[in-house]
Design an enzyme around this catalytic site. Structure first.
Site, mmCIF file in Angstrom:
data_model
loop_
_atom_site.group_PDB
_atom_site.id
_atom_site.type_symbol
_atom_site.label_atom_id
_atom_site.label_comp_id
_atom_site.label_asym_id
_atom_site.label_seq_id
_atom_site.Cartn_x
_atom_site.Cartn_y
_atom_site.Cartn_z
ATOM 1 N N TYR A 209 86.997 12.447 106.699
ATOM 2 C CA TYR A 209 86.901 12.763 105.276
ATOM 3 C C TYR A 209 86.814 14.259 104.999
ATOM 4 C CZ TYR A 209 85.744 12.514 100.395
ATOM 5 O OH TYR A 209 85.792 12.659 99.036
ATOM 6 N N GLY A 210 87.592 14.731 104.067
ATOM 7 C CA GLY A 210 87.428 16.026 103.420
ATOM 8 C C GLY A 210 87.156 17.178 104.365
ATOM 9 N N SER A 263 78.334 23.527 88.768
ATOM 10 C CA SER A 263 78.124 24.626 87.835
ATOM 11 C C SER A 263 79.414 25.058 87.136
ATOM 12 C CB SER A 263 77.504 25.826 88.562
ATOM 13 O OG SER A 263 76.197 25.525 89.011
ATOM 14 N N ASN A 267 86.402 23.672 86.688
ATOM 15 C CA ASN A 267 86.791 23.646 85.283
ATOM 16 C C ASN A 267 87.130 25.046 84.782
ATOM 17 O OD1 ASN A 267 86.475 20.896 85.156
ATOM 18 N ND2 ASN A 267 84.446 20.956 84.230
ATOM 19 N N SER A 389 84.167 11.323 94.893
ATOM 20 C CA SER A 389 85.571 10.922 94.990
ATOM 21 C C SER A 389 86.465 12.102 94.631
ATOM 22 C CB SER A 389 85.844 9.733 94.070
ATOM 23 O OG SER A 389 85.506 10.044 92.727
ATOM 24 N N TYR A 514 83.686 24.976 78.565
ATOM 25 C CA TYR A 514 85.079 24.649 78.835
ATOM 26 C C TYR A 514 86.004 25.799 78.425
ATOM 27 C CZ TYR A 514 82.898 20.138 79.525
ATOM 28 O OH TYR A 514 82.071 19.153 79.957
ATOM 29 N N ARG A 515 86.982 25.566 77.572
ATOM 30 C CA ARG A 515 87.973 26.591 77.252
ATOM 31 C C ARG A 515 87.356 27.782 76.516
ATOM 32 N NH1 ARG A 515 92.788 22.908 74.840
ATOM 33 N NH2 ARG A 515 93.724 24.961 74.417
ATOM 34 N N GLU A 516 86.229 27.555 75.857
ATOM 35 C CA GLU A 516 85.580 28.658 75.139
ATOM 36 C C GLU A 516 85.013 29.706 76.101
ATOM 37 O OE1 GLU A 516 86.234 28.660 72.149
ATOM 38 O OE2 GLU A 516 86.604 26.540 71.709
#
Length: 607
Positions: A209-210, A263, A267, A389, A514-516
Site C-alpha cells: 500500500y501507498g 491542514s 486543496n 482511501s 478553499y478558493r478564497e
C-alpha cells in the site's frame, strides 16, 4: 546467457549495474520470472490486473483496487532510516544501524517472492535533464502488479531513464510478503520499511500500500532525497507548489509550502481563483506533496515537483473542496481508486464527503469488500470508505497543471509558507522577512491534534516543516542545512505562516477558505514587491484590512476579518513556552534558531 539476461536485453535495459542488481535480487527473493516495465506497458498491465481480479472497472478508463484490511496506510512506527553513522540519529527519523537492518531485511525477503513475477521499474523522480537528475533515478523491484500501475502514474518509467547512469541510481526493493500473517500492530510485527540512506538503498517488506510500496514516492522522493540533498546542497520537502499569474500585470509568482496532515495542503495546491477574482488571476498546479529546492547559478531559489502524478486522499474531496481533483479523475483518465466504497453492479465509487450517502444500498460494498446492505444496526454508521482511501492520477490529467511542469529548469520560488490547523493564536497570514525566523517558524509548525483530551489544552502536535514522518537525518543538521541553502540565495524568498481554520466562540470558521485562500497569498506577493506595508507584530507582518482584495466576500467574513488579522498576545506567550520545550529536544540546534526564538519571545513580552 540466462533467461533473466535475455529479458533485460529484450527490454533494452543495457546498464550493467542495473542488470547485476536485478539478477542478485531475483535470486534472493526467489522470483519465478522477471519483467522489465515502462509506461508503455500500462494498458496491458491494467488488462492483466482486471482479468486477475486485482483491479475492478470503475467506469470508462477508471479502476478500483482494494488492499488487505490491515494494510491501508503508512506505518510510521515500522519505518526506519538506517545509516552507518550514529550521528544521523534524530528525534523523529527512527534511526537504526545499517549493519543491523540490512541482514534482517535480506533474511525476510529471501524466497519471499517464490512463484511470483518480479517487476523491474526503472523510474525518474524529476523531469529529464533536471539539474538534480543524478539524484532522481531509481529502479524499484516489486512482486506486486498494482504497485507497478501506481508507479507508472506517479513517476516517469522506462529504461531510458537509467541506462546511462552507471551505478548512480537508487536501489529500491519491495517485497509484499504474506499480508495475512505478518502480525501487523503486534509485538511480532514482521513489517520493515527501511531506507539505507548512505547506501542509497531502500528495502521495504510487508505491505502493498501507498508509501510503504511506491518506493519512488516517499522513500526516495522524500527520505532518500532529503538525505541526498543534505549531502549535496539542496532541499527536499513535503511541500505543495503552485503558481499564480496576475493577468493584469503579467507577473507570475510561485509559492511552495508545508502543511501537517488535515491542514489543507492538497486543496490549496489544486485551488482555483475565487469567482470574484477569476478575471484577474490564474492559478497553476505544480504539485501537492513533494518539492525539491535548489539555488541556481543566478542566486535565485528554484523548485520542482519530482512526481508525475497525484496520490490524493479521497475523503472530503468534492466539487466544492477541490473541483480540480474531481476533474482529474473523470472517465478516461486511467485513475485508480483504492479502498473507497464500490458498487459491484454499477461500478460506481463513493467516499465520505463526496456527496450525500447513497440511499439505495443495492450492490454497494465497503472498503473491506463487505456488503453494506447486510450490516448490523451496530455497524450502520461505520465508514463506507477507509479514511485514508486514495485516488491516483497523472499530472497531465489535472486541468490547470502548469504548462511548464516538465521544464527541467524548475521554477523560481518566490514564497515559502507554512500552515497548520489551529483554532486560535494563528492569524490568516503573517509574513516573515528574516531567514532565521522563517526557518524557526517552519521548525515550530504544528497543528491541533487530540492533546485537549489529555488535559493539554492549546498544545499543538509539532511537525517541523511538515517533515516529521519523513526526516532522514538529525533535526539540528536539518535546521543548519535550511539556513545554509537559503543563505546562499541572493534573491531571498519571503516566508509566511497561514491559517485557514481560526474559529469563533461559537465554533464556526471565521474564514471561508478553499478558493478564497488566494487572497492572502496575493497580499504576500504584493508585500514581497513593496506594494503594501502591512502591520508589524511580534510574530511577523500582518495585512492591513485595506490591503487585502475583499471583492465578493460576504458580510459575515468581512465582519470576522478584524479578528483573523490580529494576534492574541497572551496565547502567543503561552505558545512560546511550548515551542521552547519542543526545540530543546534537538541537541545542537543552531544558535541562529535560538536567537530567533528569543527575538520573538522578547517582542511578545514587550507588546
Amino acid at each position: 546467457m540466462t533467461s533473466i539476461q535475455q529479458v533485460m536485453d529484450d527490454a533494452g535495459l543495457t546498464n550493467l549495474h542495473v542488470q547485476q542488481y536485478v539478477e542478485t535480487w531475483a535470486a534472493t527473493t526467489g522470483a519465478a520470472r522477471v519483467e522489465v516495465v515502462s509506461s508503455a506497458d500500462d494498458a496491458r498491465l491494467v488488462q492483466e490486473s482486471l482479468e486477475a481480479g486485482e483491479l475492478l472497472p470503475a467506469g470508462t478508463g477508471l479502476y478500483y483496487a482494494r488492499s488487505y484490511y490491515k494494510d491501508t496506510a503508512r506505518a510510521e512506527e515500522r519505518t526506519i532510516v538506517a545509516t552507518s553513522d550514529p550521528a544521523d540519529r534524530g528525534v523523529y527519523n527512527n534511526w537504526r544501524p545499517a549493519a543491523e537492518m540490512e541482514p534482517k531485511l535480506v533474511e525476510l525477503m529471501t524466497g519471499a517472492s517464490a512463484g511470483k513475477t518480479m517487476y523491474v521499474i526503472p523510474y525518474l523522480m524529476a523531469p529529464k535533464g533536471s539539474p538534480l537528475e543524478t539524484f532522481a533515478a531509481g529502479v524499484e523491484l516489486t512482486d506486486n502488479r498494482n504497485v507497478v500501475l501506481q508507479m507508472i502514474r506517479m513517476s516517469r518509467v522506462g529504461v531510458e531513464y537509467v541506462n546511462d547512469l552507471g551505478d548512480s541510481f537508487v536501489k529500491a526493493v519491495h517485497v509484499t510478503g504474506d499480508l495475512e500473517n505478518l502480525g501487523q500492530g503486534t509485538p511480532d510485527d514482521q513489517r520493515y520499511f527501511v531506507t539505507v540512506a548512505d547506501e542509497r538503498t531502500i528495502l521495504h517488506y510487508g505491505s502493498s500500500y501507498g508509501g510503504n510500496a511506491l518506493l519512488g514516492k516517499i522513500a526516495h522522493g522524500l527520505r532518500q532525497g532529503a538525505y541526498d540533498g543534505w549531502k549535496n546542497g539542496f532541499l527536499v520537502e513535503q511541500f505543495m507548489l503552485l503558481g499564480i499569474t496576475d493577468k493584469e500585470t503579467g507577473a507570475k509568482y510561485n509559492i511552495c509550502g508545508g502543511f501537517p496532515s488535515a491542514s489543507g495542503k492538497t486543496n490549496l495546491a489544486m485551488t482555483l481563483a475565487p469567482d470574484a477574482l477569476g478575471d484577474r488571476y490564474y492559478v497553476e498546479f505544480y504539485g501537492d506533496d513533494i518539492a525539491w529546492l535548489w539555488v541556481g547559478d543566478d542566486g535565485k531559489l528554484y523548485g520542482m515537483n519530482p512526481e508525475n502524478g497525484v496520490f490524493g486522499v479521497a475523503k472530503d474531496t468534492n466539487e466544492k473542496t477541490n473541483p480540480t481533483a474531481i476533474d482529474s479523475i473523470v472517465p478516461g483518465t486511467g485513475a485508480i481508486f483504492t479502498n473507497v466504497a464500490y458498487n459491484e453492479k454499477t461500478h460506481e465509487v463513493w467516499w465520505e464527503g463526496r456527496s450525500d450517502t447513497p440511499t439505495d444500498l443495492d450492490g454497494w460494498l465497503d472498503w473491506k469488500g463487505e456488503r453494506i446492505a447486510d450490516r448490523s444496526p451496530e455497524q450502520a454508521n461505520d465508514p463506507w470508505a477507509h479514511p485514508n482511501s486514495r485516488f491516483t492520477t497523472t499530472l497531465a490529467n489535472v486541468p490547470n497543471v502548469a504548462q511548464d511542469f516538465e521544464d527541467p529548469a524548475g521554477v523560481e520560488i518566490h514564497g515559502i509558507i507554512f500552515g497548520g490547523r489551529t483554532r486560535d493564536r494563528e492569524p490568516l497570514i503573517r509574513a516573515i522577512t528574516d531567514v532565521a525566523e522563517g526557518v524557526y517558524d517552519g521548525l515550530t509548525l504544528g497543528a491541533e491534534a487530540t492533546a485537549a483530551a489529555d488535559g493539554l489544552e492549546g498544545v499543538l502536535r509539532y511537525d517541523p516543516m511538515s517533515m516529521r514522518p519523513f526526516m532522514a537525518y538529525s533535526e539540528a543538521d536539518y535546521a543548519a542545512h535550511w539556513l545554509e541553502v537559503i543563505g546562499r540565495t541572493t534573491t531571498k524568498p519571503i516566508f509566511a505562516h497561514v491559517n485557514w481554520f481560526q474559529r469563533g466562540d461559537d465554533g464556526r470558521f471565521l474564514w471561508p477558505g478553499y478558493r478564497e485562500n488566494l487572497r492572502p497569498l496575493n497580499w504576500l506577493m504584493q508585500f514581497l514587491n513593496g506594494e503594501v506595508e502591512g502591520r508589524q507584530t511580534p510574530v511577523g507582518v500582518l495585512p492591513r484590512r485595506e490591503e487585502l482584495n475583499l471583492d465578493g466576500l460576504d458580510e459575515q467574513t468581512l465582519t470576522d476579518l478584524d479578528t483573523i488579522l490580529t494576534i492574541d498576545t497572551e496565547r502567543w506567550k503561552q505558545e512560546m513556552g511550548f515551542r521552547e520545550k519542543h526545540l530543546a529536544q534537538f541537541d545542537g540546534l543552531p544558535e541562529e534558531i535560538w536567537a530567533a526564538h528569543r527575538r520573538v519571545a522578547d517582542a511578545l513580552n514587550q507588546a
